[in-house]
Design an enzyme around this catalytic site. Structure first.
Site, short mmCIF file in Angstrom:
data_model
loop_
_atom_site.label_atom_id
_atom_site.label_comp_id
_atom_site.label_asym_id
_atom_site.label_seq_id
_atom_site.Cartn_x
_atom_site.Cartn_y
_atom_site.Cartn_z
N SER A 255 0.86 -1.18 0.00
CA SER A 255 0.00 0.00 0.00
C SER A 255 0.90 1.23 0.00
CB SER A 255 -0.89 0.02 1.24
OG SER A 255 -0.11 0.38 2.36
N LYS A 256 0.27 2.34 -0.18
CA LYS A 256 1.03 3.58 -0.21
C LYS A 256 1.78 3.74 1.11
CE LYS A 256 -0.82 7.64 -0.69
NZ LYS A 256 -1.95 8.48 -1.02
N ARG A 257 1.09 3.34 2.17
CA ARG A 257 1.68 3.48 3.50
C ARG A 257 2.98 2.70 3.64
NH1 ARG A 257 0.05 0.92 7.53
NH2 ARG A 257 -1.57 -0.05 6.27
#
Ligand code: GLU
Length: 475
Positions: A255-257
């Protein structure tokens, strides 16, 4: 179902930039639509009043087009089942909400977020599944009317039918069975009147004629709810394929995270669409061939049954491998366009030499930044030497470069004949002849073939570079 074309869809919520996991889902849907001569549909799931969603809706369409994942039905393209943005489908949902309410299959719920949170905590503490207790299920029509009249906010909940099994045959995960007893009545319309995901996502798949839903396995447990809903509405059920998620090296979903790059960032770094498509089509799916394929060939060999059940691990070195392959297979014109739009090679390489430059450096280039470095070494100021090149030039000494300069006056033609002549006068052979020359001409100790470099640089640049090397030995 006969008469219904094979149809897949990508249904992103425009809440951020697409990253690798998202476009893999889009790609799988696209590949299947192409393989089966069907339709690929794009739907924007933008029901939340999300900040910036227009910007992301535009960006995701740009990303899909850049990857060649063109949609046959959807925003900007049209089709018989529009509108294709959920924010514009309020009127359609309203009819279905009313239908469910009339049939007693949905009811207003006045429980507040706070009450629900407490209920969930209590259930978890008692080791029960944290599902809705059904508190507002039995409210009398009068009680409901009175509370609505008072202006009490209410959601609309779908009434889960009494104990029964809901099953479906997932194309990736095989037969699935769920018990309605484990599913609480769920919200289909929020208290602000907007439709909830479970509802509009399923209703739209049915109304838009989607026949196969390919989505992440994080949605697997949503599917029985959506099937019950579609059954209650008398709408057709699609088939489902829940694909394993992509995880990072740490095993956590990408994910972007967790640092997964957005498509926009990958594009800016110079990744080619073919590289991404070849990498992603193999991320959790097996092809017989390891050769780079165009999208149509990827589609022809893409089979749902060959999708893996285990999570797919993202491996940047494999992505780079496909990038190198894609560069290898691109035409010189494509590569020039690619490198000059993403780096300043165009300011360094004389226009007439653009394609010669590409031919010379292409095997040593994976990203536009590499091309830029070569342009800088070959066409920038001659006195820039990498540390190893500098050391080698110094160790070789000025006698060698003195001969090299003299020979340039006598043997300015092909590199081969020049090399032979220089070998004769200097006594240097093989590596000890070519390496110092390479270091002097390019400032590097590795790189493109010498005879190509020789032609590309031309006599004047070669002379300047040999002069610089000579001076370096004397400094
Ligand atoms: N809008 C949903 C999402 O982005 C779509 C899920 C689905 O493909 O059904 O996760």
């Amino acid at each position: 179902m006969s008469g219904h074309p094979f149809k897949t869809r990508f249904a992103p919520s425009p809440t951020g930039l697409l990253h690798l996991g998202n476009i893999r889902t889009a790609l799988f849907n696209w590949l299947l639509a192409r393989r089966h001569g069907g339709v690929f549909l794009l739907r924007l799931e933008d029901t939340d009043a999300m900040r910036g969603h227009e910007k992301y809706a535009v960006a995701l369409q740009e990303d899909l087009r850049w990857l060649g994942l063109n949609w046959d039905e959807g925003p900007g393209v049209g089709g018989a089942h529009g509108p294709y943005a959920q924010s514009e489908r309020g009127g359609i949902y309203k009819e279905y909400f009313e239908h469910l309410e009339r049939q007693g299959l949905a009811y207003p719920c006045f429980c507040t977020e706070h009450e629900l949170a407490i209920e969930r905590k209590v259930a978890i503490a008692a080791h029960r599944p944290p599902r809705y207790s059904g508190k507002c299920r039995g409210l009398t029509p009068d009680a409901v009317r009175a509370r609505l009249a008072k202006g009490e906010p209410a959601t609309l909940r779908f009434r889960i039918p009494g104990a029964r099994k809901v099953g479906f045959d997932d194309k990736v995960r095989g037969p699935q069975v769920f018990d309605t007893a484990d599913i609480g009545d769920f919200v289909i319309r929020r208290s602000d009147g907007t439709p909830a995901f479970f509802f509009c996502n399923a209703v739209d798949d049915a109304l838009m004629g989607v026949t196969l839903v390919v989505r992440g396995e994080d949605h697997l447990t949503n599917t029985p709810r959506q099937i019950l809903l579609l059954e209650a509405l008398g709408l057709p059920l699609p088939e489902y394929a829940h694909i394993a998620l992509v995880v990072g090296q740490d095993g956590a979903p990408l994910s972007k995270r967790t640092g997964s790059k957005s498509v926009e960032e990958l594009r800016a770094a110079g990744y080619l669409p073919t590289a991404l498509n070849n990498y992603l089509a193999r991320l959790g799916h097996t092809y017989e061939s390891n050769a780079l394929m165009d999208s149509e060939t990827l589609a022809a060999g893409f089979v749902v049954e060959k999708l893996h059940k285990a999570p797919a691990r993202f491996d940047e070195s494999l992505l780079r491998h496909w990038q190198a392959e894609a560069v290898k297979h691109a035409t010189a014109e494509e590569l020039w366009q690619w490198m000059s739009s993403r780096s300043r090679v165009g300011e360094l390489v004389p226009p007439a030499m653009a394609l010669d430059f590409v031919h010379t450096v292409r095997e040593n280039v994976t990203f536009p930044a590499d091309a830029h470095n070569w342009a800088q070494s070959l066409f920038g100021p001659p006195q820039q030497f990498a540390p190893e090149a500098k050391a080698l030039i110094r160790a070789t000494g000025s006698d060698f470069f003195g001969y090299a300069r003299q020979m340039l006056e006598r043997e300015p033609g092909e590199f081969k004949s020049y090399g032979r002549a220089l070998s004769e006068v200097s006594g240097a052979k093989g590596k000890s002849l070519y390496m110092p020359l390479r270091a002097a001409l390019t400032g590097e100790t590795h790189g493109p073939e010498m005879d190509r470099l020789w032609k590309l640089l031309g006599r004047e640049r070669i002379k300047q570079r040999l002069d610089s090397a000579f001076e370096l030995c004397q400094s």
